[in-house]
Design a protein around this motif. Sequence first.
Motif, short mmCIF file in Angstrom:
data_model
loop_
_atom_site.label_atom_id
_atom_site.label_comp_id
_atom_site.label_asym_id
_atom_site.label_seq_id
_atom_site.Cartn_x
_atom_site.Cartn_y
_atom_site.Cartn_z
N ILE A 133 -0.19 -6.46 -19.04
CA ILE A 133 -0.40 -5.02 -18.96
C ILE A 133 0.79 -4.28 -19.53
O ILE A 133 0.65 -3.28 -20.22
CB ILE A 133 -0.65 -4.59 -17.49
N SER A 146 0.51 -1.64 -22.45
CA SER A 146 0.85 -0.25 -22.14
C SER A 146 1.85 0.30 -23.14
O SER A 146 1.72 1.43 -23.61
CB SER A 146 1.42 -0.18 -20.72
N ILE A 185 -8.96 -5.73 -12.34
CA ILE A 185 -7.93 -5.80 -13.38
C ILE A 185 -8.55 -5.56 -14.76
O ILE A 185 -7.89 -5.06 -15.68
CB ILE A 185 -7.19 -7.16 -13.33
N ALA A 209 -8.58 -1.88 -15.28
CA ALA A 209 -7.26 -1.42 -15.70
C ALA A 209 -7.08 -1.66 -17.20
O ALA A 209 -6.55 -0.80 -17.92
CB ALA A 209 -6.17 -2.14 -14.91
N GLU A 210 -7.52 -2.80 -17.67
CA GLU A 210 -7.42 -3.11 -19.10
C GLU A 210 -8.23 -2.12 -19.92
O GLU A 210 -7.78 -1.65 -20.98
CB GLU A 210 -7.92 -4.54 -19.37
N LEU A 223 -6.35 1.18 -20.20
CA LEU A 223 -5.21 1.09 -21.10
C LEU A 223 -5.64 1.00 -22.57
O LEU A 223 -4.99 1.53 -23.45
CB LEU A 223 -4.36 -0.14 -20.75
N PRO A 263 -4.53 -3.89 -8.58
CA PRO A 263 -4.65 -3.53 -9.99
C PRO A 263 -4.26 -2.08 -10.27
O PRO A 263 -3.63 -1.77 -11.28
CB PRO A 263 -6.12 -3.78 -10.31
N ALA A 264 -4.63 -1.18 -9.34
CA ALA A 264 -4.29 0.24 -9.51
C ALA A 264 -2.78 0.44 -9.51
O ALA A 264 -2.24 1.18 -10.34
CB ALA A 264 -4.94 1.06 -8.40
N LEU A 300 -1.10 -0.85 -12.67
CA LEU A 300 -1.35 0.11 -13.75
C LEU A 300 -0.46 1.34 -13.60
O LEU A 300 0.22 1.76 -14.55
CB LEU A 300 -2.82 0.51 -13.73
N ARG A 329 3.29 1.15 -14.38
CA ARG A 329 3.68 0.86 -15.76
C ARG A 329 3.24 1.92 -16.75
O ARG A 329 3.57 1.82 -17.94
CB ARG A 329 3.13 -0.51 -16.16
N SER A 330 2.52 2.91 -16.30
CA SER A 330 2.12 3.99 -17.20
C SER A 330 1.94 5.27 -16.40
O SER A 330 1.32 5.26 -15.33
CB SER A 330 0.81 3.64 -17.92
N GLU A 350 -7.50 9.17 -16.49
CA GLU A 350 -6.43 9.68 -17.33
C GLU A 350 -6.09 11.10 -16.87
O GLU A 350 -6.97 11.92 -16.59
CB GLU A 350 -6.87 9.71 -18.79
#
Length: 321
Positions: free
Chosen positions: A13, A17, A73, A76-77, A80, A93-94, A97, A100-101, A223
């Motif tokens: 990830i 990212s 997960i 999440a992919e 991204l 997974p949240a 994510l 890292r972003s 987003e």
Amino acid sequence: MKKRFKLLLPATILLLSAALSACEPAVNPAKPLRLAYPNKIQYLPMMLSYAESGRKAVNQVSAFSPVIGSGGIDAAEALLAGEAEVGAMGDVPALILLSRSDRFQVICAFMQSPTMHRLVGSSARGVRSLNDLAGKRLALQLGSSTHGALLGFFAERGLQVNGILLISMSPNNFTEAMLSGAVDAVAASEPWPQNLLDRVPGAMPLATLTISGNHFPHVLIAERRLLDSRRPELRRLLQQLAASMVYIAQQPQAAAVSAARFTGRTAAAEAQACKELIFALDFSPAVSSALHQTAVFLREQKKINQLPGAESLRPIKDLQP
């Protein structure tokens, strides 16, 4: 539009990212929101909202186009990669994510269950209790909510994970891996534990992976820019999910039949699994508190490098239907 994604491990990830931060995909308001989620019973409101029978039941047209994966997960992919604007996923997974972003934001929780994660062993491989796991091969989806539950369950009881070989694989391969003897135990959430118990001779339940005070909230992530550019569509999506949750409560058997068409399991199995789950749109401070608590634990376990920003964990209350 339906699209299937390969498993994205936590380490991957970070690379993805970084690559995407310089070229964020443009939002096209003319298209329906793309919602990424797995076809698993924990995501029944999404499946029901998209199913034709479900749409008729709640008298609505689908508010989204589905992007299907095998686990949170994968959602999440999809976010991204710009293949979805909204993702439904478990707490771990949240948090991976969000740590890292800063492009993404928790909208709300939609499902919780303190008993959804289970550990199944193979008696044929000598695993009949937790004490038999030392030196054994345990399959799970790394970076999943179950992964966090396993770590927390062991830590809370003073048990050691270090002596167990954790093998990451797609949940779709759990049954075959245990049948072939490639793994000795599996940690997962439904439908996978029951599939193992039904299909693998000698499979037996070892533990329900509970953690004190943790209901493993599953959340909707979007987003940030959608909060302004597509707020009406987000609100409509939440209204439809809320209506589906009312339908689940009022017509549980019909909802299970609808779910079975997507999951391939029997309606009876889905109805039974659904009894462990609490479906509700939750915008309360308890959501961010639970996520923060899990994030602190994940950082202590060196599964994330930094905590997500407090604002990104706070549900958007004015979107509440």
